[in-house]
Design a protein around this motif. Structure first.
Motif, PDB file in Angstrom:
ATOM      1  N   PRO B 321      13.122   4.172   8.149  1.00  0.00           N
ATOM      2  CA  PRO B 321      13.100   5.601   7.846  1.00  0.00           C
ATOM      3  C   PRO B 321      13.830   5.967   6.558  1.00  0.00           C
ATOM      4  O   PRO B 321      13.558   7.009   5.975  1.00  0.00           O
ATOM      5  N   MET B 322      14.738   5.133   6.120  1.00  0.00           N
ATOM      6  CA  MET B 322      15.490   5.473   4.917  1.00  0.00           C
ATOM      7  C   MET B 322      14.827   4.942   3.657  1.00  0.00           C
ATOM      8  O   MET B 322      14.648   5.655   2.681  1.00  0.00           O
ATOM      9  N   MET B 323      14.508   3.662   3.663  1.00  0.00           N
ATOM     10  CA  MET B 323      13.980   3.044   2.461  1.00  0.00           C
ATOM     11  C   MET B 323      12.450   3.059   2.427  1.00  0.00           C
ATOM     12  O   MET B 323      11.858   2.818   1.385  1.00  0.00           O
ATOM     13  N   GLY B 324      11.838   3.283   3.572  1.00  0.00           N
ATOM     14  CA  GLY B 324      10.388   3.141   3.664  1.00  0.00           C
ATOM     15  C   GLY B 324       9.622   4.244   2.951  1.00  0.00           C
ATOM     16  O   GLY B 324      10.177   5.238   2.513  1.00  0.00           O
ATOM     17  N   HIS B 325       8.302   4.029   2.848  1.00  0.00           N
ATOM     18  CA  HIS B 325       7.431   5.023   2.211  1.00  0.00           C
ATOM     19  C   HIS B 325       6.412   5.514   3.223  1.00  0.00           C
ATOM     20  O   HIS B 325       5.876   4.724   3.992  1.00  0.00           O
ATOM     21  N   THR B 326       6.130   6.813   3.168  1.00  0.00           N
ATOM     22  CA  THR B 326       5.045   7.320   4.016  1.00  0.00           C
ATOM     23  C   THR B 326       3.730   6.982   3.338  1.00  0.00           C
ATOM     24  O   THR B 326       3.621   7.037   2.116  1.00  0.00           O
ATOM     25  N   LEU B 327       2.741   6.630   4.135  1.00  0.00           N
ATOM     26  CA  LEU B 327       1.437   6.280   3.568  1.00  0.00           C
ATOM     27  C   LEU B 327       0.389   7.249   4.099  1.00  0.00           C
ATOM     28  O   LEU B 327       0.531   7.782   5.196  1.00  0.00           O
ATOM     29  N   PRO B 328      -0.661   7.485   3.317  1.00  0.00           N
ATOM     30  CA  PRO B 328      -1.667   8.469   3.721  1.00  0.00           C
ATOM     31  C   PRO B 328      -2.615   7.952   4.802  1.00  0.00           C
ATOM     32  O   PRO B 328      -3.380   8.723   5.387  1.00  0.00           O
ATOM     33  N   ASN B 329      -2.610   6.634   5.066  1.00  0.00           N
ATOM     34  CA  ASN B 329      -3.475   6.103   6.113  1.00  0.00           C
ATOM     35  C   ASN B 329      -2.856   4.818   6.642  1.00  0.00           C
ATOM     36  O   ASN B 329      -1.804   4.405   6.173  1.00  0.00           O
ATOM     37  N   ASP B 330      -3.517   4.187   7.610  1.00  0.00           N
ATOM     38  CA  ASP B 330      -2.911   2.964   8.144  1.00  0.00           C
ATOM     39  C   ASP B 330      -3.664   1.709   7.700  1.00  0.00           C
ATOM     40  O   ASP B 330      -3.818   0.766   8.447  1.00  0.00           O
ATOM     41  N   GLU B 331      -4.138   1.725   6.474  1.00  0.00           N
ATOM     42  CA  GLU B 331      -4.847   0.576   5.922  1.00  0.00           C
ATOM     43  C   GLU B 331      -3.914  -0.540   5.479  1.00  0.00           C
ATOM     44  O   GLU B 331      -4.363  -1.585   5.009  1.00  0.00           O
ATOM     45  N   LEU B 332      -2.634  -0.265   5.550  1.00  0.00           N
ATOM     46  CA  LEU B 332      -1.622  -1.217   5.089  1.00  0.00           C
ATOM     47  C   LEU B 332      -1.843  -2.608   5.680  1.00  0.00           C
ATOM     48  O   LEU B 332      -2.247  -2.747   6.822  1.00  0.00           O
ATOM     49  N   VAL B 333      -1.570  -3.638   4.853  1.00  0.00           N
ATOM     50  CA  VAL B 333      -1.575  -4.998   5.402  1.00  0.00           C
ATOM     51  C   VAL B 333      -0.162  -5.575   5.336  1.00  0.00           C
ATOM     52  O   VAL B 333       0.653  -5.137   4.538  1.00  0.00           O
ATOM     53  N   VAL B 334       0.075  -6.563   6.208  1.00  0.00           N
ATOM     54  CA  VAL B 334       1.417  -7.132   6.293  1.00  0.00           C
ATOM     55  C   VAL B 334       1.717  -7.944   5.035  1.00  0.00           C
ATOM     56  O   VAL B 334       0.888  -8.725   4.586  1.00  0.00           O
ATOM     57  N   SER B 335       2.883  -7.706   4.455  1.00  0.00           N
ATOM     58  CA  SER B 335       3.331  -8.553   3.351  1.00  0.00           C
ATOM     59  C   SER B 335       4.647  -9.200   3.800  1.00  0.00           C
ATOM     60  O   SER B 335       5.264  -8.724   4.757  1.00  0.00           O
ATOM     61  N   PRO B 336       5.097 -10.272   3.135  1.00  0.00           N
ATOM     62  CA  PRO B 336       6.288 -10.979   3.636  1.00  0.00           C
ATOM     63  C   PRO B 336       7.530 -10.102   3.674  1.00  0.00           C
ATOM     64  O   PRO B 336       8.471 -10.397   4.410  1.00  0.00           O
ATOM     65  N   ASN B 337       7.562  -9.048   2.881  1.00  0.00           N
ATOM     66  CA  ASN B 337       8.758  -8.206   2.867  1.00  0.00           C
ATOM     67  C   ASN B 337       8.588  -6.919   3.664  1.00  0.00           C
ATOM     68  O   ASN B 337       9.376  -5.998   3.541  1.00  0.00           O
ATOM     69  N   LEU B 338       7.571  -6.852   4.497  1.00  0.00           N
ATOM     70  CA  LEU B 338       7.409  -5.669   5.365  1.00  0.00           C
ATOM     71  C   LEU B 338       8.168  -5.931   6.656  1.00  0.00           C
ATOM     72  O   LEU B 338       7.787  -6.801   7.431  1.00  0.00           O
ATOM     73  N   ASN B 339       9.245  -5.202   6.878  1.00  0.00           N
ATOM     74  CA  ASN B 339      10.008  -5.486   8.091  1.00  0.00           C
ATOM     75  C   ASN B 339       9.740  -4.492   9.217  1.00  0.00           C
ATOM     76  O   ASN B 339      10.094  -4.722  10.354  1.00  0.00           O
ATOM     77  N   CYS B 340       9.068  -3.407   8.873  1.00  0.00           N
ATOM     78  CA  CYS B 340       8.922  -2.392   9.905  1.00  0.00           C
ATOM     79  C   CYS B 340       7.727  -1.488   9.624  1.00  0.00           C
ATOM     80  O   CYS B 340       7.389  -1.217   8.472  1.00  0.00           O
ATOM     81  N   VAL B 341       7.085  -1.077  10.691  1.00  0.00           N
ATOM     82  CA  VAL B 341       6.096  -0.010  10.588  1.00  0.00           C
ATOM     83  C   VAL B 341       6.558   1.060  11.558  1.00  0.00           C
ATOM     84  O   VAL B 341       6.738   0.804  12.745  1.00  0.00           O
ATOM     85  N   LEU B 342       6.807   2.227  11.024  1.00  0.00           N
ATOM     86  CA  LEU B 342       7.439   3.274  11.813  1.00  0.00           C
ATOM     87  C   LEU B 342       6.466   4.443  11.926  1.00  0.00           C
ATOM     88  O   LEU B 342       5.928   4.908  10.924  1.00  0.00           O
ATOM     89  N   VAL B 343       6.236   4.862  13.152  1.00  0.00           N
ATOM     90  CA  VAL B 343       5.332   5.994  13.340  1.00  0.00           C
ATOM     91  C   VAL B 343       6.101   7.136  13.995  1.00  0.00           C
ATOM     92  O   VAL B 343       6.571   7.025  15.122  1.00  0.00           O
ATOM     93  N   LEU B 344       6.253   8.202  13.249  1.00  0.00           N
ATOM     94  CA  LEU B 344       7.056   9.328  13.712  1.00  0.00           C
ATOM     95  C   LEU B 344       6.199  10.576  13.844  1.00  0.00           C
ATOM     96  O   LEU B 344       5.098  10.641  13.329  1.00  0.00           O
TER      97      LEU B 344
END
Ligand code: SF4
Ligand code: SF4
Lengths: 463, 420
Positions: B321-344
């Motif tokens: 929630p602090m460092m992350g970015h909001t995205l306009p959709n959930d097309e995101l793919v996992v990258s080695p430095n993705l530690n969290c997917v947060l849905v609020l």
């Protein structure tokens, strides 16, 4: 495909917003307002000293400036989509509220109105509105009143002398007997039954408000603590040199609106430093200036002036504060300066203030001792030239006070008010005797003449 | 250490749940990006057959870190997918043949690697910082300066995220072993595992194993958010301050999940192709820690763990929630430095108001900056030189705390860019 909103910034947020902080601030002022109302409105009404207007006058005295500064702010935002809301959340009415709390309660309504307009316009809006002003707006209004109506305000209008004006009038450092006793004891200072403006009297309520605001994380907590601490420390030092006990620094802290000023005016976020070191320096220098004003000048109420002066230096202090976050050496010189001033002024005033106990306007022309009767011929500068009088004191009591020569324009008024009889009647607590409006200088001179003679008498008897 | 702030951390949503895996995506989309740098040469073309761990791209420039396939199968296309910072990046689409054929690499016993072999292994397995920055790890060890200390960052400051925590709960032996091996290979004097004071459960568990590793020291650091940031961590764990990188002082800081990736590389020759991602937030039906392959579409994983509580009025955050970015959709793919997917829940953002100069942003900043002053002096080059906006670590605390809702991190970021 799903669509979500995109936001910048963090996705969780501290719950404290500026509008919430404003609510907390006003809430913390509420007990002070209610207490002021009780003291200045309800009690006089119950004792039938005032009418129904007088009952509500303290509240009007606060509401009127609040309303004016609020409306000014609305006008300023008139081209915005929500002028009323913006003005509200930009602390529009808070300025007026503070103004009402720090101006002498006897301020005439007209002056109150002008001061409010002035606060709002010169204090805030001219700089570009909320967040851009350099000086505390309420203090700008205060300054305006003092500058243009100073003479009227500080002497005539304030019907009973505040402890600090009294402190100043003594000319010297004073003692428990003439500083505190006229108002009972220090508890009265603490609870706030002493004369003063609406906001400043109760130390207790200011301290409670301070804790509340700290817990709610509304104010810069360091500033009041260090400010008051500095004044306490310095006056402790001064008092120490003068063989005065701990009551003296406590008296200094509890009077002159110091607590109110420290908690509410010095912490005004917009006009105080943002960096921690800047805040510490700001508070230290506020303390130094306040002590300087009290002991080194003829302005007794140094708190508000000190804050206004330090407002000017905020940006420099922030510069020091921001640099010294990376490297503390940047802050060494200012701190060194502060400590030197604290010690230096403390020692200087400690050694010197009491020495000039004599009022240069007062002269003893002759004194004769006849068993235990002292007969003085004394002179004191009045409104027009010197007033000369004979004062006879016997067994600590003034048996006669006779004016021999005077040239005063308004002496008639003094005579008409039987002022001399009044002084004689109240010779044990002269500090509390009011001056006569319209003949202030003359009546003050007469009063001081008597005070100084009594002081000399006491010295004679003791030696 | 005064900076930083205690945040309501919300880790309980996932903390005590078993790790599950989702390792059978039909397609993976390997993002050609490292550390926000998309300057990556693809090394495969359409129709090529790749194995798990095959090199499919290499970063240009100085840090020539390879990028690996996470499945075996056929390269079928190059497509654009959003990266965790919201940018669209080129991805290699690979059709999974579910055979899990593995690219073989030579391996040794953990402690038997020489320093050169160790650095080489890290590089060829594409081990990068998994705590969010993605910095190639081998570079930290491939230094002329003599190294003496390794600090393993297990503080996991961000609220909600528990990926490192569950990793440690499940693989502490491997992690301690790897730390010990790194120490021996690099002739370090000291290895420190930094965990948060309040993390008693973790400490109890570590306590059972630490006895055999006499040289590993556990250091408890403050519970505040911001401590996980390298500078603050080095300061608190080692009482050392430095100018730019801890390497100057012979200190290496690695995230624990990176240590685990090193373990996989040394022990099995496995490239960094999977990781644990915390899927969490009030708006997920079943928050979970999930082991996923790099390149897996996040929406598939969410589907597999039960999906969203509702499909609109939600915020989709890549990262914490602090460092992350909001995205306009959930097309995101996992990258080695993705530690969290947060849905609020969606929210009404605090309306931006004039700065009240409360100084809160200054007192929380772990980089000792004065965000409010940087904002004020945006245009004043000389003053900016003193205010050092380049030191900002973009932790977001100033944003979080600002009562006036001013997007301070954004402002400082753009000032920083402007100075370059
Ligand atoms: S926290 Fe926000 S309102 Fe307070 S000083 Fe910083 S920028 Fe201004
Ligand atoms: S200025 Fe940068 S480092 Fe400091 S609190 Fe803000 S985002 Fe964090």
């Amino acid at each position: 495909m799903k669509q979500f909103h995109v936001y910048q910034g963090t996705q969780i947020k501290d719950s404290n917003t500026s509008s919430k902080m404003m609510y907390h601030l006003v809430l913390s002022l509420l007990p002070i307002i209610l207490f002021a109302w009780y003291q200045r409105g309800i009690v006089p009404y119950m004792e039938e000293r005032t009418d129904i207007i007088g009952l509500f006058y303290p509240l009007l005295f606060l509401l009127l400036p609040s309303l004016i500064t609020y409306l000014m702010e609305v006008l300023f935002h008139i081209h915005h989509p929500h002028p009323f809301k913006d003005a509200f959340f930009n602390y529009g009415f808070v300025i007026g509220l503070f103004l009402g709390l720090i101006l002498p309660f006897q301020t005439p309504v007209v002056i109150l109105i002008i001061a409010s307009l002035f606060s709002s316009l010169i204090g805030k809006l001219i700089f570009g509105g909320f967040g851009c002003n350099i000086f505390n707006p309420a203090l700008i209004g205060y300054l305006f009143v003092l500058m243009s109506y100073g003479a009227v305000m500080s002497v005539d209008v304030v019907s009973s002398a505040t402890p600090l004006t009294n402190f100043k009038n003594l000319g010297g450092i004073g003692n428990y007997h003439n500083l505190v006793e006229p108002y009972g004891n220090l508890w009265n200072f603490f609870f706030g039954t002493i004369p003063g403006t609406l906001g400043e009297t109760s130390g207790l309520l200011c301290i409670l408000a301070y804790f509340y605001l700290c817990i709610k994380k509304v104010i810069k907590w360091k500033i009041p603590l260090i400010y008051v601490g500095t004044v306490f420390g310095m006056t402790f030092l001064i008092g120490g040199y003068q063989n005065l006990d701990i009551w003296f620094p406590i008296f200094q802290v509890l009077s002159g609106g110091l607590l109110f000023g420290a908690v509410f005016m010095a912490t005004d976020p917009v006009t105080s430093p943002t960096t921690p070191i800047g805040q510490i320096l700001y508070a230290l220098f506020l303390g130094i200036l306040t002590v300087f004003f009290r002991f080194g000048t003829s302005y007794p109420e140094g708190v508000m002036f000190s804050i206004l002066i330090m407002n000017l230096f905020v940006f420099i202090l922030d510069q020091v504060g921001s640099k010294s976050r990376f490297n503390f050496t940047h802050a060494i010189i200012p701190f060194f300066l502060a400590w030197t001033l604290i010690l230096g002024l403390g020692v200087y005033f400690g050694l010197n203030v009491g020495k000039e106990k004599t009022d240069s306007n007062f002269h003893i022309i002759s004194k004769e001792k006849n068993q235990n009767e002292f007969s003085y011929i004394v002179e004191q500068k009045g409104y027009a030239g010197n007033i000369k009088a004979r004062i006879v004191i016997q067994n600590y009591s003034v048996s006669s006070f006779e004016v021999l020569e005077q040239n005063e324009s308004y002496y008639k008024r003094v005579e008409k008010a039987d002022y001399i009889e009044k002084l004689l009647e109240n010779q044990k607590h002269l500090e509390q005797v009011d001056t006569i409006s319209g003949a202030t200088k003359t009546s003050t001179a007469l009063k001081n003449m008597l005070i100084h003679t009594l002081e000399d008498y006491e010295k004679e008897v003791h030696s | 250490m005064k900076a930083g702030l205690k945040l309501f951390n919300n880790k309980k949503l996932t903390k005590n749940k078993e790790i599950i895996s989702y390792k059978k995506p039909k397609y993976v989309y390997i993002p050609l990006v490292n550390q926000n740098d998309t300057n990556i040469t693809p090394l495969v073309k359409k129709g090529d057959f790749v194995k798990v761990g095959s090199i499919v791209g290499k970063r240009k420039g100085n840090l020539r870190i390879p990028i690996h396939s996470s499945v075996s199968g056929k390269v079928i296309d190059f497509v654009e997918k959003p990266y965790l910072n919201g940018q669209m990046v080129k991805c290699i689409q690979i059709e999974n043949d579910f055979e899990e054929t593995k690219e073989k690499r030579e391996v040794k016993k953990l402690h038997q690697y020489t320093k050169e072999e160790f650095v080489h292994q890290l590089k060829s397995c594409g081990v990068i910082g998994m705590g969010g920055n993605g910095f190639p790890t081998y570079v930290k060890y491939d230094q002329d300066i003599p190294l003496h200390t390794l600090i393993v960052n297990a503080t996991e400051c961000e609220p909600y995220i528990t990926a490192d925590y569950v990793l440690m709960m499940n693989h502490i032996e491997e992690i301690l072993d790897t730390m010990d091996a790194i120490m021996e290979i690099n002739h370090l004097d000291e290895v420190i595992l930094a965990i948060k004071k309040s993390n008693q459960k973790l400490w109890k568990m570590i306590h059972n194993y630490i006895g055999t590793y006499l040289k590993i020291k556990v250091v408890f650091v403050s519970d505040k958010y911001g401590i996980g940031w390298e500078r603050a961590l080095v300061q608190e764990a080692k009482h050392v301050t430095y100018d730019k990188y801890p390497l100057e002082k012979g200190i290496v800081v690695n995230n624990v999940s990176t240590i685990y990736a090193i373990y996989q590389a040394l022990k099995y020759g496995n490239a960094l192709t999977e990781r644990i991602v915390t899927f969490t937030g009030e708006m997920l039906k079943e928050p979970q820690n999930v082991v996923v392959k790099v390149g897996t579409p996040v929406s598939e994983v969410i589907e597999s763990i039960g999906g969203y509580k509702r499909n609109n009025d939600i915020r989709f955050v890549a990262g914490g929630p602090m460092m992350g970015h909001t995205l306009p959709n959930d097309e995101l793919v996992v990258s080695p430095n993705l530690n969290c997917v947060l849905v609020l829940k969606d929210w009404k953002k605090v309306e931006e108001r004039p700065c009240i100069r409360c100084g809160k942003c200054v007192s929380v900043c772990p980089a000792k900056l004065c965000p409010v002053l940087i904002k004020d002096y945006q245009k004043n080059k000389r003053r900016l030189g003193e205010l050092k906006p380049e030191k900002c670590v973009e932790c977001g605390l100033c944003d979080y705390i600002c009562p006036a809702g001013i997007p301070l991190r954004e402002i400082i970021h753009s000032v920083k860019e402007g100075l370059k």
